[in-house]
Motif scaffolding. Sequence first.
Motif, mmCIF file in Angstrom:
data_model
loop_
_atom_site.group_PDB
_atom_site.id
_atom_site.type_symbol
_atom_site.label_atom_id
_atom_site.label_comp_id
_atom_site.label_asym_id
_atom_site.label_seq_id
_atom_site.Cartn_x
_atom_site.Cartn_y
_atom_site.Cartn_z
ATOM 1 N N ARG A 117 -77.133 47.893 27.059
ATOM 2 C CA ARG A 117 -76.685 47.893 27.961
ATOM 3 C C ARG A 117 -76.667 47.393 29.249
ATOM 4 O O ARG A 117 -76.077 47.643 30.292
ATOM 5 C CB ARG A 117 -76.691 49.927 27.714
ATOM 6 N N ILE A 118 -77.780 46.668 29.657
ATOM 7 C CA ILE A 118 -78.447 46.348 30.806
ATOM 8 C C ILE A 118 -77.991 45.148 30.970
ATOM 9 O O ILE A 118 -77.223 45.154 32.105
ATOM 10 C CB ILE A 118 -80.508 45.506 30.516
ATOM 11 N N TYR A 119 -77.093 44.188 29.587
ATOM 12 C CA TYR A 119 -76.780 43.328 29.548
ATOM 13 C C TYR A 119 -75.284 43.742 29.896
ATOM 14 O O TYR A 119 -74.248 42.715 31.531
ATOM 15 C CB TYR A 119 -76.452 42.786 28.723
ATOM 16 N N PHE A 120 -74.448 44.519 29.626
ATOM 17 C CA PHE A 120 -73.265 45.217 30.367
ATOM 18 C C PHE A 120 -73.258 45.496 31.945
ATOM 19 O O PHE A 120 -72.420 45.263 32.405
ATOM 20 C CB PHE A 120 -72.851 46.444 29.327
ATOM 21 N N TYR A 121 -74.703 45.781 32.142
ATOM 22 C CA TYR A 121 -74.564 46.390 33.684
ATOM 23 C C TYR A 121 -74.850 45.360 34.221
ATOM 24 O O TYR A 121 -73.886 44.712 35.290
ATOM 25 C CB TYR A 121 -76.155 47.042 34.044
ATOM 26 N N PHE A 122 -75.210 44.170 33.926
ATOM 27 C CA PHE A 122 -75.999 42.812 34.337
ATOM 28 C C PHE A 122 -74.439 42.087 34.755
ATOM 29 O O PHE A 122 -74.178 42.045 35.881
ATOM 30 C CB PHE A 122 -76.934 42.089 34.056
ATOM 31 N N ILE A 123 -73.513 42.165 34.072
ATOM 32 C CA ILE A 123 -72.483 40.832 34.134
ATOM 33 C C ILE A 123 -70.922 41.905 34.729
ATOM 34 O O ILE A 123 -70.999 41.386 35.204
ATOM 35 C CB ILE A 123 -72.219 40.177 33.220
ATOM 36 N N THR A 124 -71.871 43.147 34.958
ATOM 37 C CA THR A 124 -70.771 43.898 35.483
ATOM 38 C C THR A 124 -70.800 43.954 36.899
ATOM 39 O O THR A 124 -70.457 43.585 38.337
ATOM 40 C CB THR A 124 -70.731 44.959 35.660
ATOM 41 N N ARG A 125 -72.516 43.947 37.211
ATOM 42 C CA ARG A 125 -73.278 44.031 38.584
ATOM 43 C C ARG A 125 -72.795 42.758 39.421
ATOM 44 O O ARG A 125 -72.763 43.051 40.325
ATOM 45 C CB ARG A 125 -74.507 44.986 38.386
ATOM 46 N N TYR A 126 -72.522 41.478 38.352
ATOM 47 C CA TYR A 126 -72.643 39.940 39.599
ATOM 48 C C TYR A 126 -72.000 39.412 38.961
ATOM 49 O O TYR A 126 -72.025 37.888 37.974
ATOM 50 C CB TYR A 126 -74.433 39.502 38.876
ATOM 51 N N THR A 141 -70.011 33.193 37.278
ATOM 52 C CA THR A 141 -69.255 31.998 36.852
ATOM 53 C C THR A 141 -70.464 30.711 37.256
ATOM 54 O O THR A 141 -70.310 29.101 36.784
ATOM 55 C CB THR A 141 -67.733 31.807 37.573
ATOM 56 N N ASN A 142 -71.648 30.852 38.245
ATOM 57 C CA ASN A 142 -71.941 29.844 39.024
ATOM 58 C C ASN A 142 -72.940 30.022 37.898
ATOM 59 O O ASN A 142 -74.017 28.702 38.106
ATOM 60 C CB ASN A 142 -72.443 30.226 40.126
ATOM 61 N N TRP A 143 -73.490 30.604 36.523
ATOM 62 C CA TRP A 143 -74.522 31.066 36.152
ATOM 63 C C TRP A 143 -74.793 29.891 34.699
ATOM 64 O O TRP A 143 -73.972 30.787 33.936
ATOM 65 C CB TRP A 143 -74.928 32.223 35.810
ATOM 66 N N ASN A 144 -75.448 28.733 34.437
ATOM 67 C CA ASN A 144 -75.267 28.317 33.158
ATOM 68 C C ASN A 144 -76.572 28.910 31.691
ATOM 69 O O ASN A 144 -77.483 28.567 32.492
ATOM 70 C CB ASN A 144 -75.927 26.859 32.704
ATOM 71 N N TYR A 145 -76.093 29.929 30.800
ATOM 72 C CA TYR A 145 -76.474 30.466 30.004
ATOM 73 C C TYR A 145 -76.273 30.862 28.614
ATOM 74 O O TYR A 145 -74.674 30.398 28.512
ATOM 75 C CB TYR A 145 -77.263 31.665 30.673
ATOM 76 N N ASP A 146 -76.618 29.921 27.443
ATOM 77 C CA ASP A 146 -76.208 29.852 25.965
ATOM 78 C C ASP A 146 -75.329 31.584 26.336
ATOM 79 O O ASP A 146 -74.306 31.511 25.154
ATOM 80 C CB ASP A 146 -77.386 29.888 25.120
ATOM 81 N N MET A 147 -75.577 32.374 26.835
ATOM 82 C CA MET A 147 -74.755 33.936 26.567
ATOM 83 C C MET A 147 -73.727 33.873 26.776
ATOM 84 O O MET A 147 -72.865 34.353 27.306
ATOM 85 C CB MET A 147 -76.307 34.802 26.424
ATOM 86 N N ASN A 155 -70.024 32.288 28.594
ATOM 87 C CA ASN A 155 -68.758 31.657 28.733
ATOM 88 C C ASN A 155 -68.461 30.662 29.844
ATOM 89 O O ASN A 155 -66.936 30.469 29.658
ATOM 90 C CB ASN A 155 -67.623 32.625 27.822
ATOM 91 N N GLY A 156 -69.220 31.221 30.838
ATOM 92 C CA GLY A 156 -68.310 30.736 32.475
ATOM 93 C C GLY A 156 -66.928 31.203 33.180
ATOM 94 O O GLY A 156 -67.009 30.599 34.079
ATOM 95 N N THR A 157 -66.582 32.266 32.623
ATOM 96 C CA THR A 157 -65.846 33.142 32.923
ATOM 97 C C THR A 157 -66.585 34.289 34.006
ATOM 98 O O THR A 157 -67.690 34.624 33.490
ATOM 99 C CB THR A 157 -65.152 34.015 32.215
ATOM 100 N N SER A 158 -65.774 34.692 34.972
ATOM 101 C CA SER A 158 -66.558 36.405 35.179
ATOM 102 C C SER A 158 -65.656 37.843 34.419
ATOM 103 O O SER A 158 -65.659 38.137 34.975
ATOM 104 C CB SER A 158 -65.303 36.125 36.624
ATOM 105 N N ILE A 205 -81.830 31.857 35.382
ATOM 106 C CA ILE A 205 -80.757 32.009 34.960
ATOM 107 C C ILE A 205 -79.858 31.546 36.567
ATOM 108 O O ILE A 205 -79.097 31.324 37.090
ATOM 109 C CB ILE A 205 -80.087 33.161 34.258
ATOM 110 N N PHE A 206 -80.469 32.438 37.304
ATOM 111 C CA PHE A 206 -79.958 32.877 38.697
ATOM 112 C C PHE A 206 -80.794 32.314 40.054
ATOM 113 O O PHE A 206 -81.045 32.792 41.162
ATOM 114 C CB PHE A 206 -80.270 33.801 38.885
ATOM 115 N N ASN A 207 -82.413 31.517 39.349
ATOM 116 C CA ASN A 207 -82.464 30.506 40.260
ATOM 117 C C ASN A 207 -83.987 31.354 40.744
ATOM 118 O O ASN A 207 -84.575 31.297 42.329
ATOM 119 C CB ASN A 207 -82.127 29.650 41.276
ATOM 120 N N GLN A 208 -83.298 32.670 40.259
ATOM 121 C CA GLN A 208 -85.002 33.466 40.782
ATOM 122 C C GLN A 208 -84.276 33.968 42.232
ATOM 123 O O GLN A 208 -85.481 34.450 43.610
ATOM 124 C CB GLN A 208 -86.374 33.454 41.285
#
Length: 369
Positions: free
Chosen positions: A199-208, A213-219, A221-224, A117-120
Amino acid sequence: MKKNFTLLLLLTLSYSFSQIPTGYYDTATGSGYTLKTQLYNIITNHNDQGYDAFDAFTATNDLDLYYENDNSTILDIYSENPTGIDPYNYTPVIDECGNYNGEGVCYNKEHVIPQSIFNQNAPMRGDAHHLLPTDGRVNGFRSNHPFGYVGANLVSQSGITNPTRNGSKLGNNINTGLFSGYSNTVFEPIDEFKGDIARIYFYFITRYETQVTNWNYDMFNGTSDQVLTDTFLYTLLNWHFNDPVSQKEIDRNNAIYTYQNNRNPFIDHPEYVCQIYNSQCATLNTPDFASVENITVYPNPTINEFYISTTTTLKSIIIYNVNGQIIQKIEQPNTISNETYQVSNLSSGFYLVEIASDNGKIIKKIIVN
């Protein structure tokens, strides 16, 4: 599903056990997405140790001190059997992959948010908060599929059973109710570790949040701000509520803070989730199993034991201490008299009582003097 959201406030008691540095969250004073950005500012710019350094971290900090309590094998959420003997165990370093041709051969590093998702890229690739040691074959089986509730059409792959040997499974998302909107393949871990994943996901979408918004993933929605689609936001919120913070998560969060100098706020403060996603939590608070709403836990406060009165047949009663550890788990409990259940042998303390029927769950608090 009805959730008593005072649970999130009660769970804040757990942070007194979490070794949070004094003043760490002093600037987290807002609500909604303002709070999310404030948390981003607190946890950003961590000391990236790199992907390869995680092997040494795992050998010390990802051991099974909580189930087998043997202090010598890897705690793998995809093979752990919380209530019995594990199907297989891994010795740190010695059993690291390597090649594998089936489940139970070796373990490797799982990116909970797939690295494709984040190109490693760094620092995401080496961020220990979303790196877990897991069975190599199950890791590959999960691949980059989203996490969700599997409904039907289990996916078949050679070299692995589905469900896996601890019950994790891969198949089509249930795509119904609040979890509708996605019908493709999802991966579902066992209930014991669903809150960990959330809780790992909530961390990740907060930390980054400035990069997501630059990452395309089915989970996503394209917003920050919300970041997650409604389907997966409701899924992870539900997992967060139904699987409270565990001692394993607290210990690991403390170790990661020493390792890379940032914390997962949603382990330290579970209530932050609903302070950010207030309207979605309110939606989840809409009852759809009134049968467990008509329930009484008494006496409260009590001494040593308490009773549960309900017209609903219960399938489980789980007692948690304030640190999220399971103190008692009673499957298919028997009534002691008409419509009354008894829980006994409790020492003094504050407890959360998870009461489940076939229709849902509810959380009650109990004080034992």
